[in-house]
Design an enzyme around this catalytic site. Structure first.
Site, PDB file in Angstrom:
ATOM      1  N   GLN A  51     -23.996   0.576 -35.265  1.00 24.77           N
ATOM      2  CA  GLN A  51     -24.926  -0.185 -36.091  1.00 24.77           C
ATOM      3  C   GLN A  51     -25.915  -0.866 -35.147  1.00 24.77           C
ATOM      4  O   GLN A  51     -25.602  -1.875 -34.519  1.00 24.77           O
ATOM      5  CB  GLN A  51     -24.171  -1.210 -36.924  1.00 24.77           C
ATOM      6  CG  GLN A  51     -22.998  -0.629 -37.721  1.00 24.77           C
ATOM      7  CD  GLN A  51     -23.442   0.248 -38.875  1.00 24.77           C
ATOM      8  OE1 GLN A  51     -24.116  -0.199 -39.800  1.00 24.77           O
ATOM      9  NE2 GLN A  51     -23.067   1.520 -38.832  1.00 24.77           N
ATOM     10  N   GLY A  80     -24.465  -6.078 -47.433  1.00 24.92           N
ATOM     11  CA  GLY A  80     -24.204  -4.920 -46.596  1.00 24.92           C
ATOM     12  C   GLY A  80     -25.398  -4.527 -45.743  1.00 24.92           C
ATOM     13  O   GLY A  80     -26.499  -5.093 -45.859  1.00 24.92           O
ATOM     14  N   HIS A  81     -25.184  -3.510 -44.908  1.00 24.68           N
ATOM     15  CA  HIS A  81     -26.243  -3.108 -43.985  1.00 24.68           C
ATOM     16  C   HIS A  81     -27.461  -2.541 -44.711  1.00 24.68           C
ATOM     17  O   HIS A  81     -27.359  -1.866 -45.716  1.00 24.68           O
ATOM     18  CB  HIS A  81     -25.723  -2.124 -42.927  1.00 24.68           C
ATOM     19  CG  HIS A  81     -25.046  -0.902 -43.460  1.00 24.68           C
ATOM     20  ND1 HIS A  81     -24.338  -0.059 -42.662  1.00 24.68           N
ATOM     21  CD2 HIS A  81     -24.966  -0.380 -44.701  1.00 24.68           C
ATOM     22  CE1 HIS A  81     -23.849   0.929 -43.369  1.00 24.68           C
ATOM     23  NE2 HIS A  81     -24.217   0.751 -44.614  1.00 24.68           N
ATOM     24  N   ASN A  82     -28.624  -2.896 -44.184  1.00 19.38           N
ATOM     25  CA  ASN A  82     -29.926  -2.451 -44.702  1.00 19.38           C
ATOM     26  C   ASN A  82     -30.251  -2.980 -46.098  1.00 19.38           C
ATOM     27  O   ASN A  82     -31.168  -2.484 -46.752  1.00 19.38           O
ATOM     28  CB  ASN A  82     -30.041  -0.932 -44.680  1.00 19.38           C
ATOM     29  CG  ASN A  82     -30.100  -0.377 -43.269  1.00 19.38           C
ATOM     30  OD1 ASN A  82     -29.059   0.033 -42.724  1.00 19.38           O
ATOM     31  ND2 ASN A  82     -31.269  -0.356 -42.674  1.00 19.38           N
ATOM     32  N   SER A  98     -28.109  -0.876 -48.398  1.00 18.78           N
ATOM     33  CA  SER A  98     -29.409  -0.276 -48.710  1.00 18.78           C
ATOM     34  C   SER A  98     -29.948  -0.603 -50.092  1.00 18.78           C
ATOM     35  O   SER A  98     -30.940  -0.021 -50.524  1.00 18.78           O
ATOM     36  CB  SER A  98     -29.368   1.254 -48.531  1.00 18.78           C
ATOM     37  OG  SER A  98     -29.070   1.588 -47.186  1.00 18.78           O
TER      38      SER A  98
END
Length: 213
Positions: free
Chosen positions: A69, A110-112, A130
């Site tokens: 990441q 969460g990521h993005n 995302s």
């Protein structure tokens, strides 16, 4: 680190982090490497900004392998982050929380994920990777939002809503799965009547069976 910024006891600040002016980090906050904080950001105890996103692939040996990441988290001006909240760094690029957004305790982004300006995200809600949230959205307590969705600006998600598809702008949704609020309340009202309805149907069936019809 900008002028007037106060860093509490036991905080862990990673390499390459930048913080604007008049930020306040309470005790035991972690800011992972290269993340960016705007001006007047307040982070409550135990929050983690820039932890690794949940990224794994199944390897040839039948075991999950972590994916690097390599992105960051960027918090805009006047963002507040609650205690023990976690905001994951992007796999690539940035996880973003827009200017003026207020995040309660025990939230996971969460990521993005991209959260717009002046949003409210309330206790124990989670947003999967995302997903993009528009400006002035309200996400009430214990809301779960699936990944890769769009939550429209000025939308409201009631408590415990489970979001599996995009939410339009200027709308209010509730339930699992999420429905427009009026539809969801009608469904709930009908569900409460279901036990009595089943009892009535059984009585009618018994009466029909005894009559031989």
């Amino acid at each position: 680190i900008g002028d007037g910024t106060d860093i509490g006891n036991g905080c862990d600040i990673g390499d390459g982090v930048s913080m604007g002016e008049n930020c306040r980090l309470h005790a035991h906050v972690t800011i992972r490497e290269r993340c960016k904080l705007g001006n007047r950001v307040t982070i409550q105890p135990g929050a983690v900004i820039g932890s690794d996103g949940f990224g794994f692939l199944m390897g040839d040996n039948g075991r999950y392998v972590g994916i690097d990441q390599v992105g960051i988290v960027e918090l805009g001006d006047d963002v507040d982050v609650g205690a023990n909240t976690t905001i994951d760094r992007a796999r690539f690029g940035r996880t973003i929380v827009g200017e003026g957004t207020k995040i309660d305790n025990l939230i996971q982004l969460g990521h993005n994920v991209v959260v717009g300006k002046h949003c409210i995200i309330v206790a124990q809600s989670g947003i999967a990777g995302s997903t993009k949230v528009g400006d002035y959205a309200t996400i009430a307590a214990q809301v779960g939002i699936s990944g890769h969705l769009k939550i429209g600006s000025k939308s409201t998600l009631g408590a415990k809503t489970g979001v599996l598809s995009d939410i339009p702008e200027n709308s209010t949704y509730w339930g699992m799965p999420a429905f427009p609020y009026k539809d969801a309340t009608r469904q709930y009202a009908a569900l409460k009547k279901l036990p009595a309805l089943i009892k009535e149907v059984r009585a009618l069936k018994k009466e029909l069976d005894s009559s031989g019809k």
